[in-house]
Motif scaffolding. Sequence first.
Motif, PDB file in Angstrom:
ATOM      1  N   CYS A  96       1.040  -1.153   0.075  1.00 53.94           N
ATOM      2  CA  CYS A  96      -0.073  -0.106   0.133  1.00 53.94           C
ATOM      3  C   CYS A  96       0.870   1.086  -0.034  1.00 53.94           C
ATOM      4  O   CYS A  96       2.095   1.010   0.460  1.00 53.94           O
ATOM      5  CB  CYS A  96      -0.975   0.069   1.449  1.00 53.94           C
ATOM      6  N   PHE A 109       0.957   3.893   1.819  1.00 55.69           N
ATOM      7  CA  PHE A 109       1.234   4.449   2.988  1.00 55.69           C
ATOM      8  C   PHE A 109       2.569   3.583   3.636  1.00 55.69           C
ATOM      9  O   PHE A 109       3.384   4.160   3.956  1.00 55.69           O
ATOM     10  CB  PHE A 109       0.195   4.338   4.241  1.00 55.69           C
ATOM     11  N   SER A 110       2.683   2.315   3.338  1.00 52.58           N
ATOM     12  CA  SER A 110       3.474   1.254   3.814  1.00 52.58           C
ATOM     13  C   SER A 110       4.718   1.506   3.004  1.00 52.58           C
ATOM     14  O   SER A 110       6.077   1.764   3.574  1.00 52.58           O
ATOM     15  CB  SER A 110       3.212  -0.345   3.787  1.00 52.58           C
ATOM     16  N   ARG A 152       5.418   4.709   1.875  1.00 54.93           N
ATOM     17  CA  ARG A 152       5.951   5.964   2.208  1.00 54.93           C
ATOM     18  C   ARG A 152       6.815   5.612   3.377  1.00 54.93           C
ATOM     19  O   ARG A 152       7.965   6.287   3.820  1.00 54.93           O
ATOM     20  CB  ARG A 152       4.992   6.922   2.578  1.00 54.93           C
ATOM     21  N   THR A 175      -4.779   2.297  12.265  1.00 56.41           N
ATOM     22  CA  THR A 175      -4.470   2.171  10.815  1.00 56.41           C
ATOM     23  C   THR A 175      -3.258   1.448  11.046  1.00 56.41           C
ATOM     24  O   THR A 175      -2.457   1.452  11.962  1.00 56.41           O
ATOM     25  CB  THR A 175      -4.341   3.294  10.068  1.00 56.41           C
ATOM     26  N   GLY A 193       1.655   6.276  12.609  1.00 53.61           N
ATOM     27  CA  GLY A 193       1.586   5.928  11.454  1.00 53.61           C
ATOM     28  C   GLY A 193       2.442   6.778  10.321  1.00 53.61           C
ATOM     29  O   GLY A 193       3.225   7.582  10.666  1.00 53.61           O
ATOM     30  N   SER A 194       2.141   6.567   9.172  1.00 58.14           N
ATOM     31  CA  SER A 194       2.983   7.099   8.087  1.00 58.14           C
ATOM     32  C   SER A 194       2.927   8.534   8.107  1.00 58.14           C
ATOM     33  O   SER A 194       3.843   9.250   7.820  1.00 58.14           O
ATOM     34  CB  SER A 194       2.699   6.462   6.877  1.00 58.14           C
ATOM     35  N   ASP A 195       1.714   9.392   8.340  1.00 56.55           N
ATOM     36  CA  ASP A 195       1.549  10.643   8.247  1.00 56.55           C
ATOM     37  C   ASP A 195       2.414  11.170   9.540  1.00 56.55           C
ATOM     38  O   ASP A 195       3.197  12.299   9.374  1.00 56.55           O
ATOM     39  CB  ASP A 195      -0.087  11.162   8.547  1.00 56.55           C
TER      40      ASP A 195
END
Length: 109
Positions: free
Chosen positions: A30, A32-33, A35, A70, A83-85
């Motif tokens: 995905c 996000f992963s 990134r 998430t 998380g990624s953000d």
Amino acid sequence: MSDTNQRISDIVGSNDVVLFMKGTPLFPQCGFSSRAIAILDHCGVAYEGIDVLQDMEIRQGIKAFSDWPTIPQLYVKGEFIGGSDIMMEMFEAGELQELMTEKEVAKAS
């Protein structure tokens, strides 16, 4: 503590940096992963990627373990970071690199 929580706790406790993600570091599944992997690679640290798509108990259990809904999820020296953000915000501010240095995280070889 449930078996799944114990497994997650063992993974988090036995690695300086752990990323629970969809896919693997070489083949993220995905955006996000992907990134999150790019950020960790830019930081130049050694990390363990855990593919939650291969283990549904871990996929559900990690959300309860961190109280975060998430994936991906980053842990550094046993501490949940986010998380990624959050990783991106910290990376852009130089905070993630500082955290890795402060926690004396091993460099990637």
